[in-house]
Design a protein around this motif. Structure first.
Motif, PDB file in Angstrom:
ATOM      1  N   LEU A 159       0.804  -1.220   0.000  1.00 52.16           N
ATOM      2  CA  LEU A 159       0.000   0.000   0.000  1.00 52.16           C
ATOM      3  C   LEU A 159       0.837   1.270   0.000  1.00 52.16           C
ATOM      4  O   LEU A 159       0.367   2.317  -0.429  1.00 52.16           O
ATOM      5  CB  LEU A 159      -0.931   0.015   1.211  1.00 52.16           C
ATOM      6  N   ASN A 160       2.064   1.182   0.502  1.00 49.03           N
ATOM      7  CA  ASN A 160       2.881   2.388   0.675  1.00 49.03           C
ATOM      8  C   ASN A 160       4.049   2.466  -0.315  1.00 49.03           C
ATOM      9  O   ASN A 160       4.982   3.222  -0.097  1.00 49.03           O
ATOM     10  CB  ASN A 160       3.412   2.465   2.103  1.00 49.03           C
ATOM     11  N   ARG A 161       3.988   1.737  -1.408  1.00 47.17           N
ATOM     12  CA  ARG A 161       5.096   1.761  -2.370  1.00 47.17           C
ATOM     13  C   ARG A 161       5.147   3.125  -3.061  1.00 47.17           C
ATOM     14  O   ARG A 161       4.143   3.650  -3.515  1.00 47.17           O
ATOM     15  CB  ARG A 161       4.922   0.664  -3.401  1.00 47.17           C
ATOM     16  N   ASN A 162       6.352   3.668  -3.167  1.00 45.15           N
ATOM     17  CA  ASN A 162       6.541   4.969  -3.812  1.00 45.15           C
ATOM     18  C   ASN A 162       7.093   4.738  -5.220  1.00 45.15           C
ATOM     19  O   ASN A 162       8.294   4.897  -5.466  1.00 45.15           O
ATOM     20  CB  ASN A 162       7.461   5.860  -2.978  1.00 45.15           C
ATOM     21  N   THR A 163       6.230   4.360  -6.137  1.00 45.91           N
ATOM     22  CA  THR A 163       6.636   4.037  -7.498  1.00 45.91           C
ATOM     23  C   THR A 163       7.257   5.243  -8.199  1.00 45.91           C
ATOM     24  O   THR A 163       8.215   5.093  -8.964  1.00 45.91           O
ATOM     25  CB  THR A 163       5.428   3.507  -8.290  1.00 45.91           C
ATOM     26  N   LEU A 164       6.772   6.432  -7.926  1.00 44.44           N
ATOM     27  CA  LEU A 164       7.337   7.631  -8.534  1.00 44.44           C
ATOM     28  C   LEU A 164       8.809   7.793  -8.146  1.00 44.44           C
ATOM     29  O   LEU A 164       9.658   8.087  -8.987  1.00 44.44           O
ATOM     30  CB  LEU A 164       6.531   8.867  -8.136  1.00 44.44           C
ATOM     31  N   GLU A 165       9.123   7.579  -6.899  1.00 42.37           N
ATOM     32  CA  GLU A 165      10.513   7.671  -6.440  1.00 42.37           C
ATOM     33  C   GLU A 165      11.380   6.599  -7.103  1.00 42.37           C
ATOM     34  O   GLU A 165      12.521   6.864  -7.495  1.00 42.37           O
ATOM     35  CB  GLU A 165      10.584   7.530  -4.911  1.00 42.37           C
ATOM     36  N   LEU A 166      10.849   5.388  -7.259  1.00 45.15           N
ATOM     37  CA  LEU A 166      11.596   4.314  -7.930  1.00 45.15           C
ATOM     38  C   LEU A 166      11.909   4.694  -9.376  1.00 45.15           C
ATOM     39  O   LEU A 166      13.003   4.426  -9.874  1.00 45.15           O
ATOM     40  CB  LEU A 166      10.809   3.002  -7.884  1.00 45.15           C
ATOM     41  N   LEU A 167      10.953   5.308 -10.052  1.00 46.73           N
ATOM     42  CA  LEU A 167      11.177   5.751 -11.435  1.00 46.73           C
ATOM     43  C   LEU A 167      12.224   6.855 -11.493  1.00 46.73           C
ATOM     44  O   LEU A 167      13.082   6.870 -12.382  1.00 46.73           O
ATOM     45  CB  LEU A 167       9.874   6.245 -12.056  1.00 46.73           C
ATOM     46  N   THR A 168      12.178   7.782 -10.555  1.00 44.89           N
ATOM     47  CA  THR A 168      13.153   8.864 -10.496  1.00 44.89           C
ATOM     48  C   THR A 168      14.559   8.303 -10.300  1.00 44.89           C
ATOM     49  O   THR A 168      15.503   8.719 -10.977  1.00 44.89           O
ATOM     50  CB  THR A 168      12.801   9.854  -9.361  1.00 44.89           C
TER      51      THR A 168
END
Length: 194
Positions: A159-168
């Motif tokens: 629920l708390n995965r930061n996909t945007l940060e992973l892409l960055t």
């Protein structure tokens, strides 16, 4: 996840899909063009929205969900080839795809960094990467609630995965971000920078 999740998925998503989710998916998926890789195609809910694709290679690791997508494959205007596999190790050659689509799937991928690396590898330089994902919310209380619930939910979804940060961190070129439902869901449009 077994057999229960695929059986319930379409039914649970139906109210959301009839509202804003349907519009979000349609707008995002219609931007995919050329040869397309769809990550975590599930029951094929995105298949009707492909308009500019010449072919879709759809990967899904759950055999029950993959099987349930057959009806949507048969009724699709675009050739769709399903594969039973995970996103962390793709069998496609480097620089194969013009576009990559992932909707509401990165929270379920056990090794999301490896999946992003594979997307970058199989995507052509400049390939579109189009995502619709839920992420950890910035609001302190709601973000904390996601953190507390994730250990219980993580077999189904982080629920708390930061996909945007992973892409960055993966060095993709993020071109556009739209926030939905107060930032719980994001559409992210990127270009593959190899």
């Amino acid at each position: 996840m077994g057999n229960l999740f695929p059986r319930v998925y379409d039914m649970a998503m139906l109210p959301l899909e009839r509202t804003k989710f349907n519009k979000i998916r349609k707008a995002l998926v219609s931007k995919a063009s050329g040869r397309v890789l769809e990550i975590g195609s599930g029951t094929g809910i995105n298949f009707p929205y492909y308009r500019n694709a010449s072919q879709v290679d759809a990967i899904e690791p759950n055999p029950v969900m993959n099987k349930r997508s057959n009806k949507r494959i048969e009724s699709s205007r675009i050739p769709i080839q399903p594969y039973l596999m995970k996103a962390e190790k793709l069998p496609f050659a480097d620089s194969t795809f013009d576009s990559v689509v992932a909707t509401l799937v990165f929270c379920t991928i056990p090794e999301p960094v490896k999946a992003i690396q594979e997307i970058q590898r199989v995507g052509k330089p400049g390939a579109k990467i189009l995502l619709f994902e839920h992420v950890r919310m910035n609001q302190k209380l709601l973000g904390k609630a996601q953190d507390l619930l994730t250990p219980t939910w993580k077999k189904i979804c982080h629920l708390n995965r930061n996909t945007l940060e992973l892409l960055t961190q993966a060095n993709v070129s993020i071109k556009k971000i739209d926030r939905h439902f107060k930032g719980l869901f994001l559409t992210i449009e990127c270009l593959n920078e190899k």
